[in-house]
Design an enzyme around this catalytic site. Structure first.
Site, PDB file in Angstrom:
ATOM      1  N   LYS A 223       0.687  -1.439   0.392  1.00  0.00           N
ATOM      2  CA  LYS A 223       0.068   0.161   0.078  1.00  0.00           C
ATOM      3  C   LYS A 223       0.646   1.344   0.144  1.00  0.00           C
ATOM      4  O   LYS A 223       2.396   1.262   0.485  1.00  0.00           O
ATOM      5  CB  LYS A 223      -0.748  -0.475   1.232  1.00  0.00           C
ATOM      6  CG  LYS A 223      -2.137  -1.005   1.140  1.00  0.00           C
ATOM      7  CD  LYS A 223      -3.089  -0.430   0.532  1.00  0.00           C
ATOM      8  CE  LYS A 223      -4.327  -2.102   0.044  1.00  0.00           C
ATOM      9  NZ  LYS A 223      -5.443  -1.358   0.910  1.00  0.00           N
ATOM     10  N   ARG A 257      -4.047 -10.433   4.704  1.00  0.00           N
ATOM     11  CA  ARG A 257      -3.951 -10.114   3.031  1.00  0.00           C
ATOM     12  C   ARG A 257      -2.567  -9.252   1.802  1.00  0.00           C
ATOM     13  O   ARG A 257      -3.110  -8.429   1.793  1.00  0.00           O
ATOM     14  CB  ARG A 257      -5.306  -9.393   2.816  1.00  0.00           C
ATOM     15  CG  ARG A 257      -6.028  -9.258   0.910  1.00  0.00           C
ATOM     16  CD  ARG A 257      -7.469  -8.986   0.509  1.00  0.00           C
ATOM     17  NE  ARG A 257      -7.877  -8.684  -0.503  1.00  0.00           N
ATOM     18  CZ  ARG A 257      -7.621  -7.760  -1.262  1.00  0.00           C
ATOM     19  NH1 ARG A 257      -6.462  -6.852  -1.007  1.00  0.00           N
ATOM     20  NH2 ARG A 257      -7.837  -7.563  -2.721  1.00  0.00           N
TER      21      ARG A 257
END
Length: 278
Positions: A223, A257
């Site tokens: 991210k 995840r």
């Protein structure tokens, strides 16, 4: 806390953390390494993820990177159902999660063998989603997102980001349970309508979400909070991802995840060894 989820009769234990591998069946997701738009490459990468230790495979059609638009549910349903059916034919025992905000996509995917619905809008976009998931009798992953992908990063504001998202997910959890959904997993939504500072605050206090007494999913993989902080590119953010994944495990995350299954599984193995130590 409930440490199992029922996936179409397969009981998945969350006593120890597990890994969810990301497969994006599009050409537009923020990390190029997760884009697999041909059936052969999808199957090949799922095989690799299973061999590396992934317990769940998460299939997504709609890109949700900042600025992206909502997918067409007809197009998404057709493609997701096609891939779901084929994946289940080749890997009948794989636990398959479908990343979608559309209830019609969710229903079609489960009819073709999907086991979990992963909704980044927590039912806010499609008001029929929770009732649909309840009727399908599959686990439901609910994520917090401020707005929609197209506008979520336009100056996101909170007075207290941890408290506000905790209250949001508490209310959503109650709604899901009242609708009849049996297994719920919550996701604070790193990168979805949050600044870098918001994301790190959420991660620092991730253990707070354990008071909701349901499993917490951490989606930190590559991210922008990692690569922007380190002044690198998403392709170079694996080491940073592993560092933050380990911290998330220490804060009680039960599902990681990720794009990179092998490294996440190694994080969990070391985390488990640390917990077993005298």
């Amino acid at each position: 806390m409930n440490t199992t989820i029922n996936c179409n009769g397969q009981i998945i234990s969350l006593e120890y953390p597990i890994v969810m591998g990301i497969i994006n069946i599009n050409n537009d997701s923020f990390y190029a390494g997760s884009r697999f738009n041909e059936m052969d490459s999808v199957l090949k990468n799922i095989q690799q993820m299973i061999e590396e230790g992934a317990k769940i495979i998460d299939i997504g059609f709609m890109t949700s990177k900042p600025g992206s638009t909502i997918s067409n549910p007809d197009e998404e349903s057709e493609k997701v159902s096609l891939y779901t059916k084929k994946i289940k034919e080749v890997f009948p025992n794989v636990i398959l999660s479908i990343d979608t905000i559309h209830s019609r996509v969710a229903k079609s995917a489960v009819m073709h063998g999907a086991d979990i619905i992963n909704d980044i809008s927590a039912g806010d976009y499609d008001k029929a989603m929770m009732q649909t998931v309840a009727e399908l009798n599959v686990p439901y992953i609910m994520m917090h997102m401020l707005g929609v992908p197209e506008n979520m990063q336009e100056n996101p504001l909170y007075e207290n980001v941890v408290y506000e998202i905790l209250v949001y997910l508490k209310d959503k959890l109650l709604e899901a349970q009242n609708t009849g959904i049996k297994d719920v997993i919550i996701d604070p939504g790193f990168g979805f309508g949050k600044t870098i500072a918001h994301n790190f605050s959420l991660l620092k206090h991730l253990s707070v979400f354990n008071i909701l007494d349901v499993p917490v999913l951490a989606g930190l993989s590559r991210k922008s909070m990692i690569w922007k902080s380190l002044e690198i590119k998403p392709a170079d953010a694996l080491n940073g991802t592993s560092a933050l994944n380990f911290y998330a495990l220490q804060q009680g995350a039960k599902i990681l995840r990720v794009h990179d299954v092998k490294e996440a599984v190694e994080c969990i193995k070391l985390f488990n060894e640390l917990n077993r130590a005298d």
